[in-house]
Write a protein that holds these residues in place. Structure first.
Motif, PDB file in Angstrom:
ATOM      1  N   ILE A   6     -21.271  46.172 121.507  1.00  0.00           N
ATOM      2  CA  ILE A   6     -21.481  46.040 123.108  1.00  0.00           C
ATOM      3  C   ILE A   6     -22.452  45.126 123.300  1.00  0.00           C
ATOM      4  O   ILE A   6     -23.630  45.139 122.853  1.00  0.00           O
ATOM      5  N   ASP A  24     -17.878  45.047 126.085  1.00  0.00           N
ATOM      6  CA  ASP A  24     -17.343  45.481 124.764  1.00  0.00           C
ATOM      7  C   ASP A  24     -16.652  44.446 124.102  1.00  0.00           C
ATOM      8  O   ASP A  24     -15.415  43.960 124.773  1.00  0.00           O
ATOM      9  N   LYS A  27     -12.569  43.720 123.793  1.00  0.00           N
ATOM     10  CA  LYS A  27     -11.699  43.839 125.056  1.00  0.00           C
ATOM     11  C   LYS A  27     -11.709  42.150 125.486  1.00  0.00           C
ATOM     12  O   LYS A  27     -12.680  41.373 124.935  1.00  0.00           O
ATOM     13  N   ASN A  33     -13.732  43.277 132.699  1.00  0.00           N
ATOM     14  CA  ASN A  33     -14.429  44.304 131.393  1.00  0.00           C
ATOM     15  C   ASN A  33     -15.815  44.080 131.272  1.00  0.00           C
ATOM     16  O   ASN A  33     -16.323  44.699 130.308  1.00  0.00           O
ATOM     17  N   LYS A  46     -23.083  54.392 130.719  1.00  0.00           N
ATOM     18  CA  LYS A  46     -21.898  53.629 130.549  1.00  0.00           C
ATOM     19  C   LYS A  46     -21.714  53.384 129.026  1.00  0.00           C
ATOM     20  O   LYS A  46     -20.480  53.319 128.361  1.00  0.00           O
ATOM     21  N   ILE A  50     -17.955  54.163 126.910  1.00  0.00           N
ATOM     22  CA  ILE A  50     -17.531  53.192 125.857  1.00  0.00           C
ATOM     23  C   ILE A  50     -17.655  53.676 124.568  1.00  0.00           C
ATOM     24  O   ILE A  50     -16.408  53.621 123.905  1.00  0.00           O
ATOM     25  N   GLU A  53     -14.285  55.832 123.488  1.00  0.00           N
ATOM     26  CA  GLU A  53     -13.430  55.415 122.814  1.00  0.00           C
ATOM     27  C   GLU A  53     -13.347  54.763 121.570  1.00  0.00           C
ATOM     28  O   GLU A  53     -12.279  54.380 121.001  1.00  0.00           O
TER      29      GLU A  53
END
Length: 96
Positions: A6, A24, A27, A33, A46, A50, A53
């Motif tokens: 990240i 991220d 992505k 995004n 946040k 993230i 996932e």
């Protein structure tokens, strides 16, 4: 599923208020995004979202824009240290 990196970029708005932009790297590099966080509490929330996932497998890559001052970077660091200390105290409290 593997982890992700990240990107966490400290930025400054026109009135001199810092914020952190998250991205991220797994992505597409699209504006939708990119996530804006106005304080470290929102940032932590946040990152956790993230991270879910990726089963918590995340690495953070910090950077800052050119217009960000050392004072602003220090403010972010101080807030992060305070946040982490509070989280550690909460863990101690819940373990007793």
């Amino acid at each position: 599923m593997g982890g992700t990196i990240i990107e966490s970029v400290i930025k400054s708005n026109p009135v001199g208020r810092w914020y952190i932009e998250l991205f991220d790297t797994m992505k597409d590099d699209e504006p939708e995004n990119r996530v804006i966080c106005l304080d470290v509490f929102e940032y932590a929330e946040k990152i956790e979202m993230i991270g879910q996932e990726y089963d918590g497998e995340v690495k953070i890559a910090w950077s800052s824009d050119e217009n960000v001052t050392p004072v602003q970077i220090n403010e972010v660091r101080q807030q992060m240290m305070t946040y982490e200390a509070e989280q550690n105290l909460e863990k101690i409290d819940t373990n007793q």
